[in-house]
Design a protein around this motif. Structure first.
Motif, PDB file in Angstrom:
ATOM      1  N   LEU A 157       0.843  -1.190   0.000  1.00  0.00           N
ATOM      2  CA  LEU A 157       0.000   0.000   0.000  1.00  0.00           C
ATOM      3  C   LEU A 157       0.882   1.244   0.000  1.00  0.00           C
ATOM      4  N   LEU A 158       0.754   2.043  -1.046  1.00  0.00           N
ATOM      5  CA  LEU A 158       1.488   3.303  -1.183  1.00  0.00           C
ATOM      6  C   LEU A 158       0.440   4.406  -1.332  1.00  0.00           C
ATOM      7  N   VAL A 159      -0.170   4.742  -0.218  1.00  0.00           N
ATOM      8  CA  VAL A 159      -1.318   5.649  -0.216  1.00  0.00           C
ATOM      9  C   VAL A 159      -0.850   7.067   0.096  1.00  0.00           C
ATOM     10  N   ALA A 160      -1.032   7.968  -0.867  1.00  0.00           N
ATOM     11  CA  ALA A 160      -0.724   9.387  -0.679  1.00  0.00           C
ATOM     12  C   ALA A 160       0.695   9.601  -0.184  1.00  0.00           C
ATOM     13  N   VAL A 161       1.656   8.869  -0.773  1.00  0.00           N
ATOM     14  CA  VAL A 161       3.047   9.018  -0.345  1.00  0.00           C
ATOM     15  C   VAL A 161       3.992   9.285  -1.514  1.00  0.00           C
ATOM     16  N   LEU A 162       3.716   8.722  -2.676  1.00  0.00           N
ATOM     17  CA  LEU A 162       4.648   8.894  -3.799  1.00  0.00           C
ATOM     18  C   LEU A 162       4.689  10.328  -4.304  1.00  0.00           C
ATOM     19  N   HIS A 163       3.635  11.113  -4.028  1.00  0.00           N
ATOM     20  CA  HIS A 163       3.688  12.513  -4.472  1.00  0.00           C
ATOM     21  C   HIS A 163       4.589  13.365  -3.580  1.00  0.00           C
ATOM     22  N   PHE A 164       5.258  12.741  -2.615  1.00  0.00           N
ATOM     23  CA  PHE A 164       6.258  13.443  -1.815  1.00  0.00           C
ATOM     24  C   PHE A 164       7.687  13.046  -2.195  1.00  0.00           C
TER      25      PHE A 164
END
Length: 270
Positions: A157-164
């Motif tokens: 689960l990569l939830v709302a993290v890759l945009h950082f």
């Protein structure tokens, strides 16, 4: 002087906002500081509906966990998990299988310490203090090795993290390292902020400016850029879509413009 709450771990700088604590504020949590609330208020001024994006991300996460469990997956790696709030991964998983194992990962000391308190006494869930920018530190972490069998399918689960993760942190290489460590049959959920197809572009740019106040600025990615993260996976229907549109339990609210500034997708490793 800024008062330090009793629950704040020593050594952290409570004068700099944290994305996980801002997200906690959006989700209605209480483990945030005034500096986080100020950053959140600036984001809310730019886009009053931004908290609904966080809620839509969490709802997509819960649906993805149930989807994975329907496929027989009973272990999950939630990276960038943030501060635990109601309806977290282990709560969803354990409602279906009390023996499912969950490893949360975050690099925010407040998120880690609060997660330890929430998970105290849980045999099948733990928090690992590690950084997505160093995926091997996650895969090799003692808690990961203790609870997850990477020779069997995992729900990543990569939830709302890759945009950082900016380009200099090699986000595609990071995801590829995680992918290569997963067994066939694993699934991966990604949610990510976007400017694409959203009717509130100027508002989202204002949100992006608000996140410049944090130690981790927010980046926007297009649909093709998000789809690229699924290289080596079979991207499942309905593809990369706004989070409420990924296999919704009920018809999504198509009239809510805010949630169209996010993207979600699930891939299956063949």
């Amino acid at each position: 002087m800024t008062d330090r709450p009793s629950w704040a771990p020593p050594g952290i700088d409570i004068t700099v906002p944290s994305v996980s604590r801002v997200y906690d504020y959006f989700l209605g949590g209480s483990h945030n500081f005034e500096v986080d609330r100020e950053a959140a208020r600036h984001a809310l001024q730019a886009m009053p509906g931004i908290s609904r994006i966080g809620q839509a991300n969490r709802a997509a996460m819960r649906r993805a966990v149930r989807f994975a469990m329907d496929r027989g997956i009973d272990q999950f790696l939630d990276i960038g998990s943030g501060i635990p709030t109601f309806g977290n991964v282990h709560e969803v998983a354990h409602s279906l299988n009390p023996d499912a194992n969950v490893v949360y990962v975050d690099n925010d000391p407040v998120a880690v310490e609060h997660s330890k308190a929430v998970l105290d006494g849980h045999q099948h869930a733990a928090i690992a203090a590690a950084d997505l920018r160093d995926p091997r530190s996650i895969l090799d972490h003692p808690e990961t090795r203790r609870l997850l069998d990477l020779d069997r399918p995992v729900g990543l689960l990569l939830v709302a993290v890759l945009h950082f993760l900016p380009e200099q942190d090699d986000p595609y290489g990071v995801v590829a390292t995680l992918r290569d460590a997963l067994a066939p049959g694993s699934v991966m959920l990604i949610t990510c902020a976007t400017l694409e197809d959203g009717p509130l572009r100027d508002s989202q740019l204002g949100v992006q400016a608000a996140y410049q106040r944090t130690s981790t600025p927010l980046l926007m990615r297009t649909k093709p850029e998000v789809e690229r993260f699924f290289d080596g996976f079979d991207l499942l229907e309905p593809g990369v879509v706004p989070p409420p549109c990924w296999r919704p339990d009920t018809p999504p609210d198509e009239d809510d413009p805010a949630v169209r500034h996010g993207l979600a997708g699930v891939g299956l490793k063949p």
